[in-house]
Design a protein around this motif. Structure first.
Motif, PDB file in Angstrom:
ATOM      1  N   THR A 194       0.830  -1.213   0.000  1.00 24.86           N
ATOM      2  CA  THR A 194       0.000   0.000   0.000  1.00 24.86           C
ATOM      3  C   THR A 194       0.863   1.261   0.000  1.00 24.86           C
ATOM      4  OG1 THR A 194      -0.141  -0.078   2.425  1.00 24.86           O
ATOM      5  CG2 THR A 194      -1.910  -1.145   1.170  1.00 24.86           C
ATOM      6  N   ASP A 195       2.197   1.082  -0.094  1.00 26.51           N
ATOM      7  CA  ASP A 195       3.062   2.261  -0.172  1.00 26.51           C
ATOM      8  C   ASP A 195       3.297   2.616  -1.643  1.00 26.51           C
ATOM      9  OD1 ASP A 195       4.810   0.329  -1.055  1.00 26.51           O
ATOM     10  OD2 ASP A 195       6.252   0.561   0.582  1.00 26.51           O
ATOM     11  N   SER A 196       4.307   3.416  -1.924  1.00 24.67           N
ATOM     12  CA  SER A 196       4.541   3.898  -3.289  1.00 24.67           C
ATOM     13  C   SER A 196       5.121   2.829  -4.207  1.00 24.67           C
ATOM     14  CB  SER A 196       5.467   5.119  -3.257  1.00 24.67           C
ATOM     15  OG  SER A 196       6.713   4.790  -2.666  1.00 24.67           O
ATOM     16  N   TYR A 197       5.414   1.633  -3.678  1.00 27.97           N
ATOM     17  CA  TYR A 197       5.902   0.532  -4.492  1.00 27.97           C
ATOM     18  C   TYR A 197       4.800  -0.490  -4.805  1.00 27.97           C
ATOM     19  CZ  TYR A 197      10.628   2.248  -3.638  1.00 27.97           C
ATOM     20  OH  TYR A 197      11.769   3.029  -3.584  1.00 27.97           O
ATOM     21  N   GLY A 198       3.572  -0.142  -4.537  1.00 30.49           N
ATOM     22  CA  GLY A 198       2.453  -1.038  -4.815  1.00 30.49           C
ATOM     23  C   GLY A 198       1.280  -0.274  -5.372  1.00 30.49           C
ATOM     24  N   GLY A 199       0.126  -0.927  -5.367  1.00 34.09           N
ATOM     25  CA  GLY A 199      -1.083  -0.262  -5.838  1.00 34.09           C
ATOM     26  C   GLY A 199      -1.267  -0.413  -7.332  1.00 34.09           C
ATOM     27  N   ASP A 200      -1.318   0.702  -8.047  1.00 29.92           N
ATOM     28  CA  ASP A 200      -1.568   0.663  -9.490  1.00 29.92           C
ATOM     29  C   ASP A 200      -0.295   0.263 -10.243  1.00 29.92           C
ATOM     30  OD1 ASP A 200       0.036   2.911  -9.347  1.00 29.92           O
ATOM     31  OD2 ASP A 200      -1.527   4.332  -9.938  1.00 29.92           O
ATOM     32  N   ILE A 201      -0.389   0.198 -11.576  1.00 22.08           N
ATOM     33  CA  ILE A 201       0.741  -0.248 -12.381  1.00 22.08           C
ATOM     34  C   ILE A 201       1.953   0.649 -12.168  1.00 22.08           C
ATOM     35  CG2 ILE A 201       1.580  -0.515 -14.738  1.00 22.08           C
ATOM     36  CD1 ILE A 201      -1.182  -1.512 -15.523  1.00 22.08           C
ATOM     37  N   ALA A 202       1.734   1.941 -12.072  1.00 21.00           N
ATOM     38  CA  ALA A 202       2.852   2.867 -11.881  1.00 21.00           C
ATOM     39  C   ALA A 202       3.598   2.556 -10.587  1.00 21.00           C
ATOM     40  CB  ALA A 202       2.354   4.304 -11.880  1.00 21.00           C
ATOM     41  N   GLY A 203       2.859   2.290  -9.517  1.00 21.47           N
ATOM     42  CA  GLY A 203       3.503   1.955  -8.251  1.00 21.47           C
ATOM     43  C   GLY A 203       4.228   0.622  -8.313  1.00 21.47           C
ATOM     44  N   ARG A 204       3.597  -0.382  -8.934  1.00 25.81           N
ATOM     45  CA  ARG A 204       4.205  -1.703  -9.000  1.00 25.81           C
ATOM     46  C   ARG A 204       5.448  -1.723  -9.881  1.00 25.81           C
ATOM     47  NH1 ARG A 204      -1.156  -3.201 -10.061  1.00 25.81           N
ATOM     48  NH2 ARG A 204      -0.560  -4.131 -12.067  1.00 25.81           N
ATOM     49  N   THR A 205       5.560  -0.755 -10.782  1.00 27.32           N
ATOM     50  CA  THR A 205       6.713  -0.685 -11.682  1.00 27.32           C
ATOM     51  C   THR A 205       7.871   0.105 -11.080  1.00 27.32           C
ATOM     52  OG1 THR A 205       5.154  -0.762 -13.544  1.00 27.32           O
ATOM     53  CG2 THR A 205       7.384  -0.124 -14.073  1.00 27.32           C
ATOM     54  N   ARG A 206       7.631   0.810 -10.002  1.00 29.05           N
ATOM     55  CA  ARG A 206       8.651   1.708  -9.459  1.00 29.05           C
ATOM     56  C   ARG A 206       9.937   0.983  -9.083  1.00 29.05           C
ATOM     57  NH1 ARG A 206       8.234   5.528  -3.966  1.00 29.05           N
ATOM     58  NH2 ARG A 206      10.428   6.203  -4.046  1.00 29.05           N
ATOM     59  N   PHE A 207       9.840  -0.156  -8.414  1.00 25.99           N
ATOM     60  CA  PHE A 207      11.029  -0.892  -7.971  1.00 25.99           C
ATOM     61  C   PHE A 207      11.881  -1.292  -9.169  1.00 25.99           C
ATOM     62  CE2 PHE A 207      12.870  -5.081  -6.505  1.00 25.99           C
ATOM     63  CZ  PHE A 207      13.791  -4.547  -5.623  1.00 25.99           C
ATOM     64  N   ALA A 208      11.265  -1.850 -10.192  1.00 28.06           N
ATOM     65  CA  ALA A 208      12.003  -2.248 -11.395  1.00 28.06           C
ATOM     66  C   ALA A 208      12.676  -1.048 -12.045  1.00 28.06           C
ATOM     67  CB  ALA A 208      11.070  -2.926 -12.387  1.00 28.06           C
TER      68      ALA A 208
END
Length: 371
Positions: A194-208
């Motif tokens: 539920t932080d900035s590394y999850g949620g929508d596609i943009a968040g889930r892509t942040r780590f990569a």
């Protein structure tokens, strides 16, 4: 009309540029885990194994997955690592051997994430960890990664990328496919953050994207970075990161901006369309959306009998006519060959010379004695 041998030579033997790297042809060797590196150190046999494929005509070797320097990165002490003086010296010898045989080589940098089984080597006490501690299968949950964990893994990828360039490699590939750590962040099933590394596609892509950016900063600007991606996961073959081209674009755009030079698009059958209503495969869509070079992979050169034994597939992939059609149409730029190259190190040379009928076919019994 050109015969098949002439056509294969014309289409596959074209050079291509990835970043500042020039490749002699459009054939890559796909990464395949072998577990032939006791203690995680690639030895002279590993160097000879890759050099044979380079001497056999392959333009780009992508090594088997190799663990970055993070305690939870791996799950075997026979899979090579990309950290430590002993392992890096072994990898430098691999790069030298491939270059001497006329090829170019990228190490594939890997963190298995929640695919790690608790208590396994190389670091038995290291916990399995992932975006939300959720595995792909029914094994017990692991550790949800903290901000410190994220920073450490990003740094480990960047350190490995810098080490690859220092060891004489021609580029690096980041393993973002098949349900391993980077892919676990991309996939909503395993990423419940539920932080900035999850949620929508943009968040889930942040780590990569942050891993790509850190690797780009750690190497010279023209040193190519390939990103391996897939929709499917190990044991979850129908999984989807993206249900539409628009969703796929949302995954790809941050990675391209962060510095990916090429996308290595893993499918189980390269000839299958990725989305309804269009014949483009995954590599075709990725090239269309990003404008970046793409590598297709998936059952290239495998005999009909072998495919049938797996899934009842009636398509004969030994023929490469359809592959040549797609390459000629610039649907994608390169093709990665896996098991067919394990069976016959000279697959590329034979194919380029119009001697495809002389290729040694792959059989599952070969897996234990690959050289």
């Amino acid at each position: 009309m050109a015969d098949n041998g002439t056509r294969a030579a014309t289409i596959l033997n074209r050079p291509i540029q990835l970043g500042e790297l020039s490749l002699r042809n459009r054939i890559a060797m796909a990464p395949m885990t072998r577990q032939f590196s006791p203690g995680g150190v690639p030895d002279a046999d590993v160097a000879a194994y890759y050099a044979r494929r380079a001497a056999g005509g392959v333009g780009l070797i992508v090594t088997e997955g190799t663990y970055i320097g993070h305690e939870s990165a791996g799950s075997s002490d026979r899979v090579p690592r990309f950290h430590g003086e002993d392992a890096l010296a072994g990898w430098a010898a691999v790069a030298d051997a491939v270059h001497a045989a006329g090829g170019r080589v990228f190490p594939q940098l890997w963190h298995v994430g929640m695919d790690r089984a608790a208590g396994t080597p190389p670091v038995a006490e290291a916990p399995p960890m992932g975006p939300s501690g959720i595995p792909l299968d029914d094994r017990p949950a692991g550790k949800t990664m903290t901000p410190t964990d994220l920073d450490e893994v990003i740094e480990a990828f960047a350190t490995a990328a810098a080490a690859a360039q220092a060891a004489g490699f021609d580029g690096v590939e980041l393993h973002g496919a098949h349900g391993y750590l980077i892919d676990q962040f991309l996939w909503e099933h395993t990423n419940r953050r539920t932080d900035s590394y999850g949620g929508d596609i943009a968040g889930r892509t942040r780590f990569a994207a942050e891993i790509v950016s850190a690797c780009r900063a750690a190497v010279t600007p023209g040193f190519p970075i390939s990103f391996r991606m897939s929709q499917w996961k190990m044991g979850a073959y129908q999984a989807k990161l993206a249900e539409s081209p628009q969703e796929l674009d949302a995954v790809l755009a941050p990675l391209a901006r962060a510095g990916v030079d090429a996308f290595h698009c893993s499918t189980r059958r390269y000839w299958l369309p990725e989305f309804d209503g269009c014949d483009l495969n995954l590599a075709g869509w990725v090239k269309k959306l990003t404008g970046k070079p793409t590598i297709t992979v998936g059952a290239v050169g495998l005999a009909n009998e072998f495919l049938q034994s797996l899934q009842g597939d009636q398509t004969d992939a030994t023929s490469i006519d359809g592959l040549l059609d797609r390459l000629e149409a610039d649907e994608f730029d390169m093709v990665a060959v896996g098991r067919a190259l394990l069976a016959d190190p000279a697959w590329a040379a034979k194919t380029l010379a119009g001697r495809h009928d002389q290729v040694t076919p792959f059989e599952p019994s070969m897996l234990g004695r690959l050289h």
